[in-house]
Design a protein around this motif. Sequence first.
Motif, PDB file in Angstrom:
ATOM      1  N   GLU A  12      20.586  -4.042  -1.446  1.00  0.00           N
ATOM      2  CA  GLU A  12      18.952  -4.359  -1.502  1.00  0.00           C
ATOM      3  C   GLU A  12      18.300  -3.727  -2.382  1.00  0.00           C
ATOM      4  O   GLU A  12      17.270  -4.001  -3.082  1.00  0.00           O
ATOM      5  CB  GLU A  12      18.658  -4.629  -0.124  1.00  0.00           C
ATOM      6  CG  GLU A  12      17.448  -5.411  -0.124  1.00  0.00           C
ATOM      7  CD  GLU A  12      16.832  -5.680   1.253  1.00  0.00           C
ATOM      8  OE1 GLU A  12      15.770  -5.925   1.613  1.00  0.00           O
ATOM      9  OE2 GLU A  12      17.792  -5.855   2.326  1.00  0.00           O
TER      10      GLU A  12
ATOM     11  N   GLU B 287      14.190  -6.000  -9.521  1.00  0.00           N
ATOM     12  CA  GLU B 287      12.711  -7.030  -9.605  1.00  0.00           C
ATOM     13  C   GLU B 287      11.692  -6.124 -10.105  1.00  0.00           C
ATOM     14  O   GLU B 287      10.862  -6.743 -10.816  1.00  0.00           O
ATOM     15  CB  GLU B 287      12.845  -7.528  -8.226  1.00  0.00           C
ATOM     16  CG  GLU B 287      11.498  -8.293  -8.289  1.00  0.00           C
ATOM     17  CD  GLU B 287      11.293  -8.919  -6.828  1.00  0.00           C
ATOM     18  OE1 GLU B 287      10.505  -9.882  -6.574  1.00  0.00           O
ATOM     19  OE2 GLU B 287      12.000  -8.318  -5.708  1.00  0.00           O
TER      20      GLU B 287
ATOM     21  N   LYS C 180       6.996 -14.363  -2.242  1.00  0.00           N
ATOM     22  CA  LYS C 180       6.961 -13.253  -1.514  1.00  0.00           C
ATOM     23  C   LYS C 180       6.603 -13.533   0.030  1.00  0.00           C
ATOM     24  O   LYS C 180       6.747 -12.872   0.853  1.00  0.00           O
ATOM     25  CB  LYS C 180       6.571 -12.236  -2.471  1.00  0.00           C
ATOM     26  CG  LYS C 180       7.263 -11.682  -3.454  1.00  0.00           C
ATOM     27  CD  LYS C 180       8.457 -11.083  -3.118  1.00  0.00           C
ATOM     28  CE  LYS C 180       9.138 -10.323  -4.486  1.00  0.00           C
ATOM     29  NZ  LYS C 180      10.317  -9.575  -3.994  1.00  0.00           N
TER      30      LYS C 180
ATOM     31  N   GLU D 237      15.741  -4.807  -5.470  1.00  0.00           N
ATOM     32  CA  GLU D 237      14.352  -4.314  -5.512  1.00  0.00           C
ATOM     33  C   GLU D 237      14.062  -3.642  -7.022  1.00  0.00           C
ATOM     34  O   GLU D 237      13.152  -3.887  -7.447  1.00  0.00           O
ATOM     35  CB  GLU D 237      14.146  -3.835  -4.397  1.00  0.00           C
ATOM     36  CG  GLU D 237      13.917  -4.489  -2.891  1.00  0.00           C
ATOM     37  CD  GLU D 237      13.592  -3.617  -1.844  1.00  0.00           C
ATOM     38  OE1 GLU D 237      13.045  -2.650  -2.054  1.00  0.00           O
ATOM     39  OE2 GLU D 237      13.810  -4.216  -0.816  1.00  0.00           O
TER      40      GLU D 237
ATOM     41  N   PRO E 119       8.167  -4.287  -4.643  1.00  0.00           N
ATOM     42  CA  PRO E 119       7.846  -4.775  -5.761  1.00  0.00           C
ATOM     43  C   PRO E 119       6.797  -6.090  -5.688  1.00  0.00           C
ATOM     44  O   PRO E 119       6.291  -6.341  -6.776  1.00  0.00           O
ATOM     45  CB  PRO E 119       9.356  -5.365  -6.281  1.00  0.00           C
ATOM     46  CG  PRO E 119      10.419  -4.687  -5.580  1.00  0.00           C
ATOM     47  CD  PRO E 119       9.793  -4.442  -4.287  1.00  0.00           C
TER      48      PRO E 119
ATOM     49  N   LYS F 219       8.387  -6.616   0.688  1.00  0.00           N
ATOM     50  CA  LYS F 219       9.186  -5.884  -0.235  1.00  0.00           C
ATOM     51  C   LYS F 219       8.228  -4.927  -1.426  1.00  0.00           C
ATOM     52  O   LYS F 219       7.262  -5.752  -1.705  1.00  0.00           O
ATOM     53  CB  LYS F 219      10.082  -6.363  -0.929  1.00  0.00           C
ATOM     54  CG  LYS F 219      11.240  -7.179  -0.125  1.00  0.00           C
ATOM     55  CD  LYS F 219      11.916  -5.959   0.705  1.00  0.00           C
ATOM     56  CE  LYS F 219      12.969  -6.832   1.525  1.00  0.00           C
ATOM     57  NZ  LYS F 219      13.710  -5.962   2.492  1.00  0.00           N
TER      58      LYS F 219
END
Length: 100
Positions: free
Chosen positions: A3, A10, A56, A7, A69, A67
């Motif tokens: 994960e 991204e 998101k 991230e 980003p 998250k």
Amino acid sequence: MSELLMEILEATMVLCFGISWPLSIVKSYRARTAKGKSLLFLLFIFTGYVAGIAWKMILLAETGEIKWPTYFYFLNLIMVGTDIVMYFRNKRLDAKNETK
């Protein structure tokens, strides 16, 4: 894939897209003309960031966490919005200069 790696990838993508916006804003401010700018292009980019933020927010509703980003989406949205404001400012300046 981890994960954290997803991230990082991204965030790298969104940062790379966002690097050009401060330069574009400064160029728009200094040029004092909308010639060569495409409002349609800016609106497509703006809409893309809105869609990314909506995605998101859906994830936030499902998982209860945001998250990191995601913050870059907001930053880019603000910069594109600023460039859109510069476009309309410069259109107004173009119209004013044409009447002289």
